[in-house]
Design a protein around this motif. Sequence first.
Motif, short mmCIF file in Angstrom:
data_model
loop_
_atom_site.label_atom_id
_atom_site.label_comp_id
_atom_site.label_asym_id
_atom_site.label_seq_id
_atom_site.Cartn_x
_atom_site.Cartn_y
_atom_site.Cartn_z
N ASP A 110 0.48 -1.31 0.15
CA ASP A 110 -0.24 0.14 0.19
C ASP A 110 1.08 1.03 -0.05
O ASP A 110 0.30 2.39 -0.31
CB ASP A 110 -0.56 -0.32 1.20
CG ASP A 110 -2.00 1.25 1.01
OD1 ASP A 110 -2.51 1.82 0.29
OD2 ASP A 110 -2.42 1.78 2.29
N LEU B 183 2.41 1.37 -3.33
CA LEU B 183 1.33 2.32 -4.73
C LEU B 183 0.40 3.98 -4.16
O LEU B 183 0.54 4.49 -5.11
CB LEU B 183 -0.36 1.51 -3.92
CG LEU B 183 -0.42 0.04 -4.72
CD1 LEU B 183 -1.46 -0.39 -4.59
CD2 LEU B 183 0.17 0.10 -6.02
N GLU B 184 0.91 4.47 -2.86
CA GLU B 184 0.84 5.49 -2.45
C GLU B 184 2.08 6.32 -3.14
O GLU B 184 1.52 7.34 -3.36
CB GLU B 184 0.76 5.70 -0.70
CG GLU B 184 -1.04 5.53 0.21
CD GLU B 184 -0.60 5.37 0.70
OE1 GLU B 184 0.54 5.64 1.76
OE2 GLU B 184 -1.51 4.87 1.82
N GLY C 266 0.83 6.92 -6.87
CA GLY C 266 0.14 7.63 -7.19
C GLY C 266 0.24 8.73 -6.86
O GLY C 266 0.33 9.95 -7.19
N LEU D 61 2.74 10.50 -9.82
CA LEU D 61 1.85 10.66 -10.57
C LEU D 61 1.04 11.44 -10.81
O LEU D 61 1.07 13.10 -11.74
CB LEU D 61 0.53 9.70 -11.33
CG LEU D 61 1.38 8.00 -11.59
CD1 LEU D 61 0.28 6.81 -11.50
CD2 LEU D 61 1.84 8.24 -12.70
N LEU D 62 0.60 12.20 -9.56
CA LEU D 62 -0.34 13.29 -9.03
C LEU D 62 0.56 14.95 -9.51
O LEU D 62 0.18 16.13 -9.99
CB LEU D 62 -0.81 13.34 -7.30
CG LEU D 62 -2.22 12.45 -7.69
CD1 LEU D 62 -2.56 13.12 -6.27
CD2 LEU D 62 -3.13 13.31 -8.20
N ILE E 66 -6.62 14.09 -15.73
CA ILE E 66 -6.55 13.50 -14.32
C ILE E 66 -8.10 14.22 -15.27
O ILE E 66 -9.43 12.02 -15.77
CB ILE E 66 -6.28 14.38 -13.51
CG1 ILE E 66 -5.00 13.78 -13.14
CG2 ILE E 66 -7.81 13.36 -12.59
CD1 ILE E 66 -4.87 14.35 -11.22
N THR F 137 -13.66 14.24 -10.46
CA THR F 137 -12.34 15.22 -10.66
C THR F 137 -12.65 15.90 -11.90
O THR F 137 -11.64 16.43 -12.04
CB THR F 137 -11.43 13.83 -12.25
OG1 THR F 137 -12.82 13.55 -13.23
CG2 THR F 137 -11.11 12.40 -11.96
N SER G 216 -4.27 18.76 -6.28
CA SER G 216 -3.51 17.79 -6.74
C SER G 216 -2.35 17.98 -6.23
O SER G 216 -1.76 16.77 -5.42
CB SER G 216 -3.39 18.01 -7.99
OG SER G 216 -2.44 16.86 -8.72
N ALA H 48 -0.38 14.56 -3.17
CA ALA H 48 0.74 14.49 -4.53
C ALA H 48 1.38 14.43 -2.71
O ALA H 48 1.83 13.47 -2.52
CB ALA H 48 1.40 15.29 -5.38
N LEU I 200 -0.02 12.41 -0.54
CA LEU I 200 0.71 10.52 -0.56
C LEU I 200 2.33 10.16 -0.41
O LEU I 200 2.57 8.94 -0.55
CB LEU I 200 0.05 10.03 -1.68
CG LEU I 200 -1.14 9.88 -2.06
CD1 LEU I 200 -1.40 9.92 -4.10
CD2 LEU I 200 -1.75 8.57 -1.54
#
Length: 174
Positions: free
Chosen positions: A25, A28-29, A32, A35-36, A44, A72, A80, A84, A87
């Motif tokens: 997890d 993945l954060e 993410g 990506l943000l 997005i 979105t 955003s 970011a 995360l």
Amino acid sequence: MERAQSGTALLDRTFRISLLLKGLDGVLELIGGVLLLLVTPAQIGDVARFLTQHELAQDPRDFVANSLLHMTANLSGSASLFGAVYLLLHGVVKIVLVWAVLKEKLWAYPWMIAFLLVFIAYQLYRISVSFSWGMVLLTAFDIFIVWITWREYRMRRSQGRTPEDEAARPRSSR
């Protein structure tokens, strides 16, 4: 006695698997969060529209697709960036703590518990504001990890020295 040992072995395996899931997890954060940082809110929104167009053509009232589009559509640059940073920090802390607990670093157990308790409190707040079964399941999983981490921490402390304690001792006293 054998039944108690098999129950303990099962809990130990469950503990390790739960930690690995928390570590995944965290990874993945991190992904993410990156990506943000790299993708604009407009991009997005474009991806969300592309992913939901087929579903909305079949059922214009689809709850999940409409919720995704609504989320979105209201995404701003500052939201955003906040997402970011959140995360990235959350992912890094989670990965470091999971790694340290898997390496049986005794200091990491209380930090892992405290970290999860803070997020459980936040998740409970989010549930009270906007109920979500996903958030309820995540919170239940985190509560389980707190309990099993506390159990493991107590066992490690009662066993005396840990591998990190042994490595830290001066050679003359070994």
